[in-house]
Design a protein around this motif. Structure first.
Motif, PDB file in Angstrom:
ATOM      1  N   GLY A 137      37.649  37.438  49.235  1.00  0.00           N
ATOM      2  CA  GLY A 137      38.961  37.564  49.850  1.00  0.00           C
ATOM      3  C   GLY A 137      38.972  38.757  50.788  1.00  0.00           C
ATOM      4  O   GLY A 137      38.169  38.838  51.721  1.00  0.00           O
ATOM      5  N   GLU A 138      39.862  39.692  50.571  1.00  0.00           N
ATOM      6  CA  GLU A 138      39.966  40.879  51.421  1.00  0.00           C
ATOM      7  C   GLU A 138      38.735  41.773  51.252  1.00  0.00           C
ATOM      8  O   GLU A 138      38.285  42.027  50.133  1.00  0.00           O
ATOM      9  CB  GLU A 138      41.227  41.659  51.069  1.00  0.00           C
ATOM     10  N   VAL A 139      38.183  42.242  52.366  1.00  0.00           N
ATOM     11  CA  VAL A 139      37.019  43.129  52.357  1.00  0.00           C
ATOM     12  C   VAL A 139      37.172  44.152  53.482  1.00  0.00           C
ATOM     13  O   VAL A 139      37.957  43.948  54.410  1.00  0.00           O
ATOM     14  CB  VAL A 139      35.690  42.347  52.556  1.00  0.00           C
ATOM     15  N   PRO A 140      36.429  45.263  53.434  1.00  0.00           N
ATOM     16  CA  PRO A 140      36.426  46.178  54.588  1.00  0.00           C
ATOM     17  C   PRO A 140      35.842  45.477  55.808  1.00  0.00           C
ATOM     18  O   PRO A 140      35.015  44.567  55.666  1.00  0.00           O
ATOM     19  CB  PRO A 140      35.527  47.327  54.124  1.00  0.00           C
ATOM     20  N   TYR A 141      36.259  45.910  56.990  1.00  0.00           N
ATOM     21  CA  TYR A 141      35.747  45.292  58.207  1.00  0.00           C
ATOM     22  C   TYR A 141      35.052  46.343  59.064  1.00  0.00           C
ATOM     23  O   TYR A 141      35.618  47.390  59.370  1.00  0.00           O
ATOM     24  CB  TYR A 141      36.861  44.628  59.020  1.00  0.00           C
ATOM     25  N   TYR A 142      33.799  46.051  59.446  1.00  0.00           N
ATOM     26  CA  TYR A 142      33.015  46.958  60.279  1.00  0.00           C
ATOM     27  C   TYR A 142      32.491  46.185  61.493  1.00  0.00           C
ATOM     28  O   TYR A 142      31.855  45.142  61.335  1.00  0.00           O
ATOM     29  CB  TYR A 142      31.823  47.514  59.499  1.00  0.00           C
ATOM     30  N   GLU A 143      32.723  46.694  62.677  1.00  0.00           N
ATOM     31  CA  GLU A 143      32.171  46.068  63.875  1.00  0.00           C
ATOM     32  C   GLU A 143      31.220  47.004  64.616  1.00  0.00           C
ATOM     33  O   GLU A 143      30.790  46.713  65.723  1.00  0.00           O
ATOM     34  CB  GLU A 143      33.288  45.597  64.803  1.00  0.00           C
ATOM     35  N   PRO A 157      39.147  50.951  53.267  1.00  0.00           N
ATOM     36  CA  PRO A 157      39.818  50.020  52.347  1.00  0.00           C
ATOM     37  C   PRO A 157      39.579  48.581  52.770  1.00  0.00           C
ATOM     38  O   PRO A 157      39.038  48.299  53.838  1.00  0.00           O
ATOM     39  CB  PRO A 157      41.290  50.408  52.497  1.00  0.00           C
ATOM     40  N   ARG A 158      40.023  47.683  51.943  1.00  0.00           N
ATOM     41  CA  ARG A 158      39.931  46.259  52.257  1.00  0.00           C
ATOM     42  C   ARG A 158      40.993  45.891  53.292  1.00  0.00           C
ATOM     43  O   ARG A 158      42.136  46.345  53.210  1.00  0.00           O
ATOM     44  CB  ARG A 158      40.129  45.431  50.973  1.00  0.00           C
ATOM     45  N   GLU A 159      40.593  45.054  54.244  1.00  0.00           N
ATOM     46  CA  GLU A 159      41.546  44.541  55.231  1.00  0.00           C
ATOM     47  C   GLU A 159      42.135  43.224  54.725  1.00  0.00           C
ATOM     48  O   GLU A 159      41.573  42.551  53.857  1.00  0.00           O
ATOM     49  CB  GLU A 159      40.845  44.314  56.577  1.00  0.00           C
ATOM     50  N   SER A 160      43.257  42.827  55.278  1.00  0.00           N
ATOM     51  CA  SER A 160      43.941  41.614  54.828  1.00  0.00           C
ATOM     52  C   SER A 160      43.139  40.364  55.188  1.00  0.00           C
ATOM     53  O   SER A 160      42.296  40.377  56.096  1.00  0.00           O
ATOM     54  CB  SER A 160      45.321  41.521  55.467  1.00  0.00           C
ATOM     55  N   ARG A 161      43.408  39.286  54.484  1.00  0.00           N
ATOM     56  CA  ARG A 161      42.763  38.002  54.789  1.00  0.00           C
ATOM     57  C   ARG A 161      43.020  37.609  56.242  1.00  0.00           C
ATOM     58  O   ARG A 161      42.121  37.144  56.940  1.00  0.00           O
ATOM     59  CB  ARG A 161      43.291  36.886  53.882  1.00  0.00           C
ATOM     60  N   GLN A 162      44.256  37.772  56.687  1.00  0.00           N
ATOM     61  CA  GLN A 162      44.583  37.393  58.059  1.00  0.00           C
ATOM     62  C   GLN A 162      43.776  38.210  59.055  1.00  0.00           C
ATOM     63  O   GLN A 162      43.254  37.659  60.035  1.00  0.00           O
ATOM     64  CB  GLN A 162      46.077  37.578  58.323  1.00  0.00           C
ATOM     65  N   PRO A 568      36.692  54.879  46.369  1.00  0.00           N
ATOM     66  CA  PRO A 568      37.961  54.866  45.625  1.00  0.00           C
ATOM     67  C   PRO A 568      39.067  54.102  46.341  1.00  0.00           C
ATOM     68  O   PRO A 568      40.115  53.833  45.730  1.00  0.00           O
ATOM     69  CB  PRO A 568      38.306  56.361  45.502  1.00  0.00           C
ATOM     70  N   ASN A 569      38.861  53.746  47.616  1.00  0.00           N
ATOM     71  CA  ASN A 569      39.880  52.996  48.347  1.00  0.00           C
ATOM     72  C   ASN A 569      39.761  51.490  48.140  1.00  0.00           C
ATOM     73  O   ASN A 569      40.617  50.732  48.609  1.00  0.00           O
ATOM     74  CB  ASN A 569      39.790  53.318  49.841  1.00  0.00           C
ATOM     75  N   LEU A 570      38.699  51.052  47.466  1.00  0.00           N
ATOM     76  CA  LEU A 570      38.579  49.640  47.127  1.00  0.00           C
ATOM     77  C   LEU A 570      39.410  49.336  45.893  1.00  0.00           C
ATOM     78  O   LEU A 570      39.557  50.177  45.001  1.00  0.00           O
ATOM     79  CB  LEU A 570      37.118  49.272  46.854  1.00  0.00           C
ATOM     80  N   THR A 571      39.924  48.135  45.843  1.00  0.00           N
ATOM     81  CA  THR A 571      40.638  47.675  44.655  1.00  0.00           C
ATOM     82  C   THR A 571      39.947  46.433  44.130  1.00  0.00           C
ATOM     83  O   THR A 571      39.338  45.663  44.882  1.00  0.00           O
ATOM     84  CB  THR A 571      42.096  47.340  44.983  1.00  0.00           C
ATOM     85  N   GLN A 572      40.037  46.236  42.806  1.00  0.00           N
ATOM     86  CA  GLN A 572      39.413  45.069  42.195  1.00  0.00           C
ATOM     87  C   GLN A 572      40.271  43.827  42.440  1.00  0.00           C
ATOM     88  O   GLN A 572      41.492  43.921  42.631  1.00  0.00           O
ATOM     89  CB  GLN A 572      39.236  45.307  40.692  1.00  0.00           C
ATOM     90  N   ASN A 573      39.640  42.665  42.476  1.00  0.00           N
ATOM     91  CA  ASN A 573      40.394  41.426  42.640  1.00  0.00           C
ATOM     92  C   ASN A 573      41.267  41.156  41.418  1.00  0.00           C
ATOM     93  O   ASN A 573      40.926  41.554  40.295  1.00  0.00           O
ATOM     94  CB  ASN A 573      39.431  40.249  42.875  1.00  0.00           C
ATOM     95  N   PRO A 574      42.417  40.479  41.619  1.00  0.00           N
ATOM     96  CA  PRO A 574      43.362  40.235  40.515  1.00  0.00           C
ATOM     97  C   PRO A 574      42.689  39.536  39.336  1.00  0.00           C
ATOM     98  O   PRO A 574      41.891  38.613  39.502  1.00  0.00           O
ATOM     99  CB  PRO A 574      44.419  39.325  41.164  1.00  0.00           C
ATOM    100  N   GLY A 575      43.016  39.992  38.161  1.00  0.00           N
ATOM    101  CA  GLY A 575      42.496  39.399  36.938  1.00  0.00           C
ATOM    102  C   GLY A 575      41.166  39.951  36.502  1.00  0.00           C
ATOM    103  O   GLY A 575      40.724  39.691  35.374  1.00  0.00           O
TER     104      GLY A 575
END
Length: 577
Positions: A137-143, A157-162, A568-575
């Motif tokens: 799902g959401e992940v950090p984005y690097y270009e 941090p993780r960026e939004s799905r959109q 520390p800016n990453l969050t675990q997926n729900p559940g």
């Protein structure tokens, strides 16, 4: 040193080497200043990206889900996934290689090469992030590439799905604009990028629709547009010689990709010992024993287009009658009476020792000479025109804009290959199939019936092509994976003719083994070699009949523990917390 020498190795195991590679400078002399200057440099570097494409894992998406039943159920099917300490798909090495190329390719003075190979890089960056989006799902984005001491970037941090999806589609649009327009079975072209855009946009559009996320229509429309561009302005079509009884099978058991339909394939060849194991996988009794589940067999329509599951007692019909007069793709995907191996004349009954369900797989299976472990050389599909047709029809159906003309221009081309009647939009919507409704209870609306029928078509047409798990995820249909796994129906102990030649092929027995056993006949002990449920259907996994799927957790994979500690800016997926 920032530059990665290993990326410059000619990927013999994938695309081979042309003679001009022999004139290259020694790798020890390659530097950032003397590379990226010629078209051949760009080609050599981007060759490394092709290792991202699936190999024999082309059917993993079926094996981890409910399309292939083997001796061991996947962790996904058993609900047994755990949070990994490291790994678990959280690997970013390819992205750094791709971004490094994008930062340096413009040193080349060959304008046409810069366009094309930048397109290859943008394709693979999109491909990389699409895999991450599907898995996490959401992940950090690097270009851009980042250095080891850039803590701000390393702890992004993780960026939004959109956000991630929009960046993927932007990269694909760049690739479409830059890539060469040509038929290349094993190389990325403009058509590969269009096909991937068709897939990505359908995935995210349906993922959003079935979770009430805003803006899903934009992605579905993008899938329609990319699909339509391929349908109307590409050299591809549905492979057909007019032989409705063999064309589907021959599309996949050919040594060389059928370029009339295969947009991108993974090449296998004995020349450089690049092989896979599908023959061994499907024919031996000691390597997984994969089989098609009965619920999928039940999904195949009758040859006249009527539903098999509308027949009385359809689950208690013996094999030879069960597979008669069905959609011809069934007999070109599993062994049925009359089956012969490619290049052989002898008719073969199903080998129950080589399949857990009794429905023995034949897709991709070629001549017996390739039956040894890791000896198969039939090319495997990555992107094909048939998928694009289904993407188009599904996206329009989910948007509510599907017409009968759309179906005739897409799904019907696939049905024509095997001589199946047309799918009727009005009939499907006026009388949705209850069997499919039970599999996908969250489908609703005016197009409910045709959406279900397109899902039927997709599961059948794209079987063993790495789609099933991702389809279940995007449709939010995880409960389909908890349905009972079953196989062939047998009335009980006795002798059975599996190929309609008048002779017994299988003897099921209880107690002591029968005396005077006939050579070539399979003797199988009930309760030891084979198990049945209360309805006399093979139960291939009696220890896993109470499987669970957590709707709040299991559509995504967990992030590794170490990554959460490092960033520390990453969050675990729900559940998975």
């Amino acid at each position: 040193m920032k530059f990665k020498y290993t990326i410059l190795i000619c990927i013999l195991l994938l695309v081979g080497c042309s003679d001009d590679y022999l004139d290259k400078e020694p790798l020890s002399d390659v530097t950032e200043n003397n590379f990226f200057l010629k078209a051949s440099d760009l080609q050599l570097y981007t060759n490394g990206f092709y290792r991202m494409l699936p190999s024999t894992s082309i059917y993993d998406g079926d094996a981890v889900a409910d399309n292939i039943v083997s001796t061991t159920l996947s962790e996904e099917m058993r609900g047994a996934r755990t949070i990994p300490t490291t790994g678990g798909g959280w690997d970013w090495a390819y992205l750094r290689d791709i971004n490094y190329f994008i930062e340096n390719y413009e040193k080349c003075e060959d304008e046409s090469a810069k366009l094309h190979y930048s397109g290859v890089a943008y394709f693979f960056r999109a491909y990389f992030y699409f895999q991450k989006l599907q898995r996490f799902g959401e992940v950090p984005y690097y270009e851009t590439t980042i250095s080891a001491d850039d803590m701000e970037s390393l702890q992004a941090p993780r960026e939004s799905r959109q956000f991630i999806t929009d960046r993927i589609l932007e990269d694909l649009d760049r690739a479409i604009a830059n890539l060469n327009e040509e038929v290349q079975a094993y190389r990325i072209t403009k058509y590969s990028a269009l096909a991937l855009k068709s897939r990505v946009a359908l995935y995210e559009g349906t993922f959003g629709k079935y979770r009430n996320l805003p803006g899903f229509e934009t992605y579905l429309n993008a899938s329609v547009d990319a699909s339509l561009e391929l349908m109307e302005n590409s050299p591809y079509g549905v492979y057909s010689t007019g032989s409705t009884g063999t064309d589907y099978m021959n599309l996949f058991n050919s040594q060389d990709a059928q370029t009339s339909e295969m947009i991108l394939s993974r090449q296998f060849t004995q020349t450089v010992a690049v092989d896979h194991n599908v023959n061994y996988y499907t024919t031996t009794s000691s390597y997984g024993r994969p089989g098609m589940p009965k619920d999928l067999v039940n999904s195949y329509l009758m040859a006249d287009g009527s539903r098999f599951t509308d027949l009385p007692n359809y689950n208690q019909i013996f094999f030879t009658d069960e597979v008669a007069d069905r959609d011809p793709r069934l007999s070109q995907t599993v062994r049925t009476p009359g089956y012969t191996r490619k290049g052989e004349a002898m008719e073969l009954a199903p080998n129950l020792g080589a399949t857990m369900t009794g429905y023995q797989l034949i897709k991709y299976v070629s001549e017996p000479v390739y039956d040894t472990y890791d000896e198969s050389i039939s090319d495997l599909p990555v992107l094909r025109f048939g998928e694009v047709l289904l993407n188009f029809a599904e996206a329009k159906a989910e948007l509510g804009t599907l017409s009968q003309a759309d179906l005739d221009a897409s799904v019907q081309l696939l049905r024509n290959r095997v001589g199946m009647p047309a799918m009727s939009l009005d009939d499907a919507n006026s009388n949705p199939d209850a069997f499919l409704e039970d599999q996908y209870p969250n489908v609703s609306g005016a197009n409910k019936g045709v959406i279900l029928e397109i899902r039927r078509e997709r599961r059948i047409e794209l079987y063993m092509e790495n789609h099933r798990w991702n389809d279940v995820v995007r449709w939010k249909a995880g409960q389909a994976l908890t349905k009972p796994l079953r196989g062939l129906y047998f009335p009980g102990a006795g002798e059975y003719d599996m190929d309609s030649d008048g002779n017994a092929d299988v003897v099921l027995f209880e107690g002591d083994e029968p005396e005077g056993q006939v050579q070539g006949v399979q003797y199988i002990k009930i309760g030891s070699d084979i198990f049945f449920d209360a309805d006399n259907l093979i139960d291939p996994q009696p220890d896993f009949n109470n499987r669970m799927f957590d709707e709040e957790r299991d559509y995504l994979y967990p992030l590794p523990r170490v990554e959460l500690q490092l960033n520390p800016n990453l969050t675990q997926n729900p559940g998975w917390e």
